[in-house]
Write a protein that holds these residues in place. Sequence first.
Motif, short mmCIF file in Angstrom:
data_model
loop_
_atom_site.label_atom_id
_atom_site.label_comp_id
_atom_site.label_asym_id
_atom_site.label_seq_id
_atom_site.Cartn_x
_atom_site.Cartn_y
_atom_site.Cartn_z
N PHE A 75 0.89 -1.16 0.00
CA PHE A 75 0.00 0.00 0.00
C PHE A 75 0.93 1.21 0.00
O PHE A 75 1.81 1.32 0.86
N ILE A 114 -2.91 4.88 -2.61
CA ILE A 114 -3.95 5.64 -1.92
C ILE A 114 -3.62 7.11 -2.14
O ILE A 114 -2.56 7.59 -1.72
N THR A 134 -5.81 10.37 4.90
CA THR A 134 -5.84 8.99 4.39
C THR A 134 -5.15 7.96 5.30
O THR A 134 -5.42 6.77 5.17
N THR A 148 -6.33 4.06 5.89
CA THR A 148 -5.48 3.02 5.28
C THR A 148 -5.04 2.01 6.34
O THR A 148 -5.04 0.80 6.10
#
Length: 257
Positions: free
Chosen positions: A130, A156, A163, A167
Amino acid sequence: MILRYLKYFFTAKRRGYGVHSPFAYNLAIKIFKDKKNIEKYIEIEKLREKLLKSKQEIEVSDFGAGSKKMLDNKRKVREVVKYSATPKKYGRLLSILVDKFQPKTILEIGTSAGIGTLYLASGNKNTKIFTMEGCPETAKVARNNFANFHNNIEIIVGEFDKTLTKTLNKIEKLDFVFIDGNHRKEPTIKYFETILPFCHNNTVLIFDDISWTSQMHEAWAEIKQHEKTKLSINIFKMGIVFLKEEFYNNEEIILFY
Ligand SMILES: C[S@@+](CC[C@H](N)C(=O)[O-])C[C@H]1O[C@@H](n2cnc3c(N)ncnc32)[C@H](O)[C@@H]1O
């Protein structure tokens, strides 16, 4: 920064000599001896070369401490890569660390064009990555770069303050984290503290640019002394944090890299 480097140069341990922690010694040996994966870096470096020649211009969003050298919002992709992509030497280190610790999930805070992400991915093709980026146009460049390499990378897009928690809730358990965005003291410490509840005994955290500015130097001083930090390795540009409870004496090892 020069004085900090001189201090580092004269005090850092060379090639693991004088490192008493067996864990850190074995890691140092792996870092300095592991040359077997050189081929997998070639494709990433070819991509870097291509991007460094790119005439594509993008509109970047300004997040404060992205780069000391860029002053307006229009950027050539080649400038973004030149000033913010992780250099090969440190990309190699990221890859070796991923290969050594075999994380199932990696979180990267600060994607830019995705060079660091690709080095992380090169350490283990099965790891789910990620990666977070605030600038939509930069994220688009990264997404294009990932398309030819891996499909296990999720970007992302958005300001980290908006965020990060979302996340973390999605990933739930972090095995490996590369913190490489918004290089200022308060945000860096805040990201560390936000991330900690999602870490476990074997989580590895890497902070980039810990000697870049006084603010980052101060951030690292707090992070390495944090009660959750049990062992840290300082290679001047990057700081690596281990949370293993068994390393109760919270030692900082300064390694020449
Ligand atoms: C140093 S670059 C990342 C380099 C990349 N990790 C690599 O290894 O090639 C940092 C990135 O973080 C992004 N960034 C900085 N502060 C941010 C923030 N507060 N929110 C979202 N993105 C941010 C910048 O747009 C920039 O692309």
